[in-house]
Design a protein around this motif. Structure first.
Motif, PDB file in Angstrom:
ATOM      1  N   LEU A   6       0.824  -1.210   0.000  1.00  0.00           N
ATOM      2  CA  LEU A   6       0.000   0.000   0.000  1.00  0.00           C
ATOM      3  C   LEU A   6       0.853   1.253   0.000  1.00  0.00           C
ATOM      4  O   LEU A   6       0.489   2.268  -0.606  1.00  0.00           O
ATOM      5  CB  LEU A   6      -0.955  -0.005   1.197  1.00  0.00           C
ATOM      6  CG  LEU A   6      -2.029  -1.091   1.177  1.00  0.00           C
ATOM      7  CD1 LEU A   6      -2.946  -0.954   2.389  1.00  0.00           C
ATOM      8  CD2 LEU A   6      -2.850  -1.020  -0.101  1.00  0.00           C
ATOM      9  N   CYS A  13       2.010   1.811  -3.484  1.00  0.00           N
ATOM     10  CA  CYS A  13       0.938   2.388  -4.296  1.00  0.00           C
ATOM     11  C   CYS A  13       0.820   3.887  -4.061  1.00  0.00           C
ATOM     12  O   CYS A  13       0.638   4.665  -4.997  1.00  0.00           O
ATOM     13  CB  CYS A  13      -0.394   1.701  -3.971  1.00  0.00           C
ATOM     14  SG  CYS A  13      -0.514   0.002  -4.561  1.00  0.00           S
ATOM     15  N   GLN A  17      -0.048  -5.494  -6.724  1.00  0.00           N
ATOM     16  CA  GLN A  17      -1.183  -6.344  -6.343  1.00  0.00           C
ATOM     17  C   GLN A  17      -0.713  -7.734  -5.950  1.00  0.00           C
ATOM     18  O   GLN A  17      -1.222  -8.333  -5.004  1.00  0.00           O
ATOM     19  CB  GLN A  17      -2.197  -6.437  -7.486  1.00  0.00           C
ATOM     20  CG  GLN A  17      -3.148  -5.271  -7.566  1.00  0.00           C
ATOM     21  CD  GLN A  17      -4.290  -5.543  -8.535  1.00  0.00           C
ATOM     22  OE1 GLN A  17      -4.347  -6.588  -9.187  1.00  0.00           O
ATOM     23  NE2 GLN A  17      -5.203  -4.600  -8.651  1.00  0.00           N
ATOM     24  N   SER A  29     -12.133  -7.616   2.691  1.00  0.00           N
ATOM     25  CA  SER A  29     -11.601  -6.468   1.947  1.00  0.00           C
ATOM     26  C   SER A  29     -10.290  -6.786   1.243  1.00  0.00           C
ATOM     27  O   SER A  29      -9.944  -6.165   0.243  1.00  0.00           O
ATOM     28  CB  SER A  29     -11.408  -5.277   2.885  1.00  0.00           C
ATOM     29  OG  SER A  29     -10.487  -5.606   3.924  1.00  0.00           O
ATOM     30  N   TYR A  30      -9.527  -7.770   1.751  1.00  0.00           N
ATOM     31  CA  TYR A  30      -8.253  -8.113   1.123  1.00  0.00           C
ATOM     32  C   TYR A  30      -8.450  -8.665  -0.284  1.00  0.00           C
ATOM     33  O   TYR A  30      -7.572  -8.523  -1.144  1.00  0.00           O
ATOM     34  CB  TYR A  30      -7.512  -9.165   1.946  1.00  0.00           C
ATOM     35  CG  TYR A  30      -6.899  -8.669   3.238  1.00  0.00           C
ATOM     36  CD1 TYR A  30      -7.107  -7.364   3.676  1.00  0.00           C
ATOM     37  CD2 TYR A  30      -6.120  -9.510   4.013  1.00  0.00           C
ATOM     38  CE1 TYR A  30      -6.549  -6.926   4.859  1.00  0.00           C
ATOM     39  CE2 TYR A  30      -5.554  -9.065   5.201  1.00  0.00           C
ATOM     40  CZ  TYR A  30      -5.778  -7.771   5.618  1.00  0.00           C
ATOM     41  OH  TYR A  30      -5.218  -7.337   6.792  1.00  0.00           O
ATOM     42  N   THR A  33     -10.859  -7.938  -2.702  1.00  0.00           N
ATOM     43  CA  THR A  33     -11.056  -6.909  -3.731  1.00  0.00           C
ATOM     44  C   THR A  33      -9.837  -6.000  -3.832  1.00  0.00           C
ATOM     45  O   THR A  33      -9.474  -5.545  -4.910  1.00  0.00           O
ATOM     46  CB  THR A  33     -12.303  -6.071  -3.422  1.00  0.00           C
ATOM     47  OG1 THR A  33     -12.227  -5.581  -2.069  1.00  0.00           O
ATOM     48  CG2 THR A  33     -13.554  -6.933  -3.551  1.00  0.00           C
ATOM     49  N   ARG A  34      -9.157  -5.767  -2.697  1.00  0.00           N
ATOM     50  CA  ARG A  34      -7.986  -4.901  -2.699  1.00  0.00           C
ATOM     51  C   ARG A  34      -6.834  -5.503  -3.501  1.00  0.00           C
ATOM     52  O   ARG A  34      -5.976  -4.778  -4.018  1.00  0.00           O
ATOM     53  CB  ARG A  34      -7.526  -4.660  -1.257  1.00  0.00           C
ATOM     54  CG  ARG A  34      -7.261  -3.195  -0.922  1.00  0.00           C
ATOM     55  CD  ARG A  34      -6.747  -3.080   0.479  1.00  0.00           C
ATOM     56  NE  ARG A  34      -7.811  -2.772   1.406  1.00  0.00           N
ATOM     57  CZ  ARG A  34      -7.676  -2.813   2.729  1.00  0.00           C
ATOM     58  NH1 ARG A  34      -6.527  -3.157   3.257  1.00  0.00           N
ATOM     59  NH2 ARG A  34      -8.688  -2.512   3.504  1.00  0.00           N
ATOM     60  N   SER A  35      -6.835  -6.817  -3.606  1.00  0.00           N
ATOM     61  CA  SER A  35      -5.742  -7.469  -4.330  1.00  0.00           C
ATOM     62  C   SER A  35      -6.128  -7.815  -5.765  1.00  0.00           C
ATOM     63  O   SER A  35      -5.423  -8.567  -6.432  1.00  0.00           O
ATOM     64  CB  SER A  35      -5.291  -8.735  -3.590  1.00  0.00           C
ATOM     65  OG  SER A  35      -6.368  -9.628  -3.387  1.00  0.00           O
ATOM     66  N   HIS A  44      -4.021  -0.605   8.133  1.00  0.00           N
ATOM     67  CA  HIS A  44      -5.478  -0.601   8.107  1.00  0.00           C
ATOM     68  C   HIS A  44      -6.024  -1.485   9.216  1.00  0.00           C
ATOM     69  O   HIS A  44      -5.651  -2.646   9.342  1.00  0.00           O
ATOM     70  CB  HIS A  44      -6.000  -1.106   6.755  1.00  0.00           C
ATOM     71  CG  HIS A  44      -5.771  -0.133   5.651  1.00  0.00           C
ATOM     72  ND1 HIS A  44      -6.775   0.641   5.124  1.00  0.00           N
ATOM     73  CD2 HIS A  44      -4.636   0.220   4.989  1.00  0.00           C
ATOM     74  CE1 HIS A  44      -6.285   1.413   4.168  1.00  0.00           C
ATOM     75  NE2 HIS A  44      -4.984   1.167   4.070  1.00  0.00           N
ATOM     76  N   THR A  51      -8.488  -4.004  10.948  1.00  0.00           N
ATOM     77  CA  THR A  51      -9.280  -5.063  10.333  1.00  0.00           C
ATOM     78  C   THR A  51     -10.279  -5.696  11.287  1.00  0.00           C
ATOM     79  O   THR A  51     -11.069  -6.516  10.873  1.00  0.00           O
ATOM     80  CB  THR A  51      -8.360  -6.189   9.816  1.00  0.00           C
ATOM     81  OG1 THR A  51      -7.659  -6.756  10.926  1.00  0.00           O
ATOM     82  CG2 THR A  51      -7.362  -5.663   8.801  1.00  0.00           C
TER      83      THR A  51
END
Length: 294
Positions: A31, A34, A87, A108-109, A111-113, A175, A177
């Protein structure tokens, strides 16, 4: 000093600077890479590789970390597509490149990946074969899992499971969790194996096996009857995989926590099983999830 020599010296200095920057960037989580790539133009400039391609500094650092991890650890085989290396690094950090059935990963991991949703319904929904085929034909990988939307976490031996390795705190990559939904269990693999029909109309149900293995997980599909996975090749398909109820106490089912099974027929219930939790066909609290990766 000639102009050519000066140019070569400048290039060598720049190369050295890039190598030092890459070494520094390799210490950062995905992250952060990014964020750096999005706010600093200097880090987005391409660096030419020996094969003629080019990568930005954050991408080069992410690739170096992933490739070093693959060489040093027993990770699953993953063929990178068009997605950025950042990713792939996130998948590694999140534990998605570990072999076998995975537990306790935050929703969430996924979709985030870079995974895309193909199917999500409550366990009370009557899944059909056509729902499985929502996954595009050009998808490379398919991920299947179960989530308890009431917050029930994965259990082993009656005690709540902690976190997967490298996620022992309530934070990951900065983040929090602890308030997010978690997969109680999930598994993934190539589309042609995850959705493969392993049993046909000649199979009448009962004890059976499957050799359709992907990285320590055995996927099965009995069209019109059931679909799921197990970390053990031995199944008891009476519609869903129900050995947990069929086997006698002296011969218990092997690794019940690592089995997921959904009904695919229209006369019993929707889903049925998520690990040790069974009879979920009427449940609105549990949900079935399927994602794909292009």
């Amino acid at each position: 000093m000639s102009a050519a020599a000066i140019k070569e010296a400048v290039v060598n200095v720049l190369d050295l600077q890039d190598e030092l920057l890459i070494l520094c960037l390799e210490r950062l989580p995905s992250l952060s890479l990014c964020r750096i790539a999005s706010v600093c133009f200097a880090f987005t400039r391409p660096i030419v590789q020996s094969n003629g391609g080019s990568l930005s500094l954050p991408e080069w650092a992410a690739r170096s970390v992933v490739e070093r991890a693959k060489a040093e650890q027993s990770l699953r085989v993953y063929v990178k597509g068009d997605e950025p290396w950042r990713q792939v690094l996130f998948m590694f950090e999140a534990g998605l490149l570990e072999r076998g059935v995975l537990h306790d990963l935050p929703l969430s991991y996924i979709t985030r990946s870079g995974w895309h949703l193909a199917y999500r319904e409550n366990y009370s929904h009557r899944t059909k074969d056509s729902d499985l085929e929502r996954v595009p034909l050009n998808a490379r990988y398919v991920l299947v899992g179960a989530v308890n939307n009431g917050g029930q976490r994965f259990c082993a031996g009656g005690k709540p499971h902690g976190s997967m390795p490298d996620r022992k705190s309530e934070q990951f990559n900065g983040h929090k969790t602890h308030k997010t939904l978690h997969f109680n269990l999930l598994a993934w693999g190539p589309r042609d194996q995850v959705l493969k029909s392993t049993h046909d109309e000649t199979f009448g149900g009962n004890e059976t096996t499957t050799d359709n293995e992907v990285e320590g997980v055995f996927f099965y599909r009995w069209p019109g009857n059931s679909f799921g996975f197990s970390s053990d090749p031995n199944l008891f398909l009476w519609l869903a995989d129900c050995g947990i109820k069929r086997y006698p106490p002296e011969r218990p089912e092997v690794r019940p926590n690592e089995r997921l099974s959904w009904n695919l027929e229209m006369f019993s219930t929707g889903g049925w099983r998520a690990g040790r939790w069974t009879d979920l066909g009427q449940s609105g609290e549990w949900s079935k999830h399927m994602y794909f990766r292009l």
